[in-house]
Design an enzyme around this catalytic site. Structure first.
Site, PDB file in Angstrom:
ATOM      1  N   ARG A  51       0.796  -1.223   0.000  1.00  0.00           N
ATOM      2  CA  ARG A  51       0.000   0.000   0.000  1.00  0.00           C
ATOM      3  C   ARG A  51       0.827   1.271   0.000  1.00  0.00           C
ATOM      4  O   ARG A  51       0.588   2.188  -0.777  1.00  0.00           O
ATOM      5  CB  ARG A  51      -0.917   0.065   1.234  1.00  0.00           C
ATOM      6  N   THR A  52       1.791   1.355   0.906  1.00  0.00           N
ATOM      7  CA  THR A  52       2.457   2.648   1.060  1.00  0.00           C
ATOM      8  C   THR A  52       3.201   3.021  -0.221  1.00  0.00           C
ATOM      9  O   THR A  52       3.060   4.124  -0.736  1.00  0.00           O
ATOM     10  CB  THR A  52       3.405   2.613   2.272  1.00  0.00           C
ATOM     11  N   LYS A  80      25.427  -3.573  -1.574  1.00  0.00           N
ATOM     12  CA  LYS A  80      26.895  -3.468  -1.716  1.00  0.00           C
ATOM     13  C   LYS A  80      27.513  -2.764  -0.517  1.00  0.00           C
ATOM     14  O   LYS A  80      28.710  -2.514  -0.495  1.00  0.00           O
ATOM     15  CB  LYS A  80      27.221  -2.661  -2.975  1.00  0.00           C
ATOM     16  N   ARG A 101      11.317   3.994   3.123  1.00  0.00           N
ATOM     17  CA  ARG A 101      10.989   3.037   4.190  1.00  0.00           C
ATOM     18  C   ARG A 101      12.242   2.224   4.480  1.00  0.00           C
ATOM     19  O   ARG A 101      12.907   1.737   3.559  1.00  0.00           O
ATOM     20  CB  ARG A 101       9.861   2.112   3.744  1.00  0.00           C
ATOM     21  N   HIS A 129       5.359   6.217  11.434  1.00  0.00           N
ATOM     22  CA  HIS A 129       4.830   6.029  10.068  1.00  0.00           C
ATOM     23  C   HIS A 129       3.847   7.176   9.816  1.00  0.00           C
ATOM     24  O   HIS A 129       2.634   6.988   9.781  1.00  0.00           O
ATOM     25  CB  HIS A 129       4.140   4.666   9.987  1.00  0.00           C
TER      26      HIS A 129
HETATM   27  C1  NCD Z   1       1.921  -0.781   8.186  1.00  0.00           C
HETATM   28  C2  NCD Z   1       3.432  -0.622   8.303  1.00  0.00           C
HETATM   29  O1  NCD Z   1       4.161  -0.838   7.341  1.00  0.00           O
HETATM   30  O2  NCD Z   1       3.845  -0.263   9.398  1.00  0.00           O
HETATM   31  N1  NCD Z   1       1.503  -1.009   6.868  1.00  0.00           N
HETATM   32  C3  NCD Z   1       1.228   0.058   6.075  1.00  0.00           C
HETATM   33  O3  NCD Z   1       2.086   0.865   5.788  1.00  0.00           O
HETATM   34  N2  NCD Z   1      -0.044   0.231   5.690  1.00  0.00           N
HETATM   35  C4  NCD Z   1       1.360  -1.777   9.123  1.00  0.00           C
HETATM   36  C5  NCD Z   1       1.925  -3.159   9.125  1.00  0.00           C
HETATM   37  O4  NCD Z   1       2.822  -3.497   8.353  1.00  0.00           O
HETATM   38  O5  NCD Z   1       1.436  -3.927   9.938  1.00  0.00           O
END
Ligand code: NCD
Length: 307
Positions: A51-52, A80, A101, A129
């Protein structure tokens, strides 16, 4: 130049403006189709995501911009041995804005210190997040018409769940917020949130083990999965993974006006029989995530709202 590393990087007024912009985008999508023409978003994902990453990409494409990036550490120069600091210096030459991320807490902060383009934290380990939080705020505001005066139940892995940490940080700034923190003893909220955020700001909260007891009083129930990848020991994960399962029977205990949110991915913690309940809002939440990321990209790139 501004970054988005933590929901607190924006004041309540700025978040309010951002959510209003996101809501205008929701209702007038075609108007925004070219506001980022010629701009590039880099997605630097050292950890898995559906999703993100895709909602960032979808957001930038919907604004007329383009996207580039990588979706795992293995396919980047991290394999690397390159540092985040060096990577972001290079990415600054290729793109106008970056969403990152990373499994290590604080990595987005390090990137921002070496970047000449805005950096968005798309999740740093078990820490924060913020764009999921903006999504959650937009969902709550759109469904209930408010952000204050409510009881929020946070259920599941409150120790490692970064979405929970960011949401608490953001929600304590609104009036009359109460939390019920529902977790097994091993997955309770970290003490820095309990002491430095909840207690320090005199927020009403209680910690419980059982979901049933909390259900009747909740306005929002925020379910989370047990974060397998952050456990040191697989046996502990197996023992705790199904500690809460929201099903139809439990939904009967809740108010008719309660909404269920989940950042997704879901594993077993919400039974699929709940998906058709009008109070299940987790797939609508995904759609709000795109609008809010469009609004964030525009804000950080200082793109004017079209008339
Ligand atoms: C979340 C995350 O990555 O922290 N997912 C997301 O970004 N929608 C929640 C999760 O991974 O449980």
């Amino acid at each position: 130049m501004r970054h988005m590393l933590n929901p607190l990087d924006f004041s309540v007024e700025e978040i309010d403006r951002l959510l209003s912009l996101a809501s205008d985008i929701e209702h007038n999508l075609p108007k925004y189709a070219h506001v980022c023409d010629g701009k590039k978003l880099a997605t630097l994902f050292y950890e898995p995501s559906t999703r993100t990453r895709l909602s960032f990409e979808s957001a930038m494409l919907s604004l007329g911009g383009s996207v580039l990036g990588f979706s795992s550490a293995d396919s980047s120069s991290a394999a690397k041995g390159e540092s985040v600091a060096d990577t972001i210096r290079a990415i600054s030459c290729y793109a106008d804005i970056a969403a990152m991320r990373h499994p290590k807490e604080g990595s987005a902060l390090v990137a921002s210190q070496h970047s000449s383009i805005p950096v968005i934290n798309a999740g740093d380990g078990g820490h924060q997040h913020p764009t999921q939080t903006l999504t959650d705020l937009m969902t709550i505001r759109s469904l209930t018409g408010r952000l204050g005066n409510m009881t929020i139940g946070l259920c599941g892995d409150l120790k490692f769940g970064r979405t929970v940490h960011s949401l608490i940080n953001a929600m304590v700034r609104y009036p009359d917020i109460r939390f019920v923190l529902i977790a097994p003893d091993e997955l309770r909220i970290p003490s820095y949130i309990r002491e430095d955020v909840l207690k320090a700001k005199n927020i009403r909260f209680r910690e419980v083990n059982h979901l049933d007891d909390a259900m009747p009083e909740l306005d929002i129930l925020y379910m989370t999965r047990v974060q397998r990848e952050r456990f040191f020991n697989e046996d502990d994960y197996i023992r705790l993974k199904d500690c809460y399962i929201l099903d139809k029977k439990k939904m009967k205990l809740a108010k008719e006006t309660m909404y269920v949110l989940h950042p997704l991915p879901r594993v077993n913690e919400i039974s699929i029989e709940v998906d058709n309940d009008p109070r299940a809002a987790y797939f609508r939440q995904v759609q709000y995530g795109v609008y809010v990321r469009m609004a964030l990209i525009m804000t950080l790139l200082e793109v004017e709202k079209p008339c």
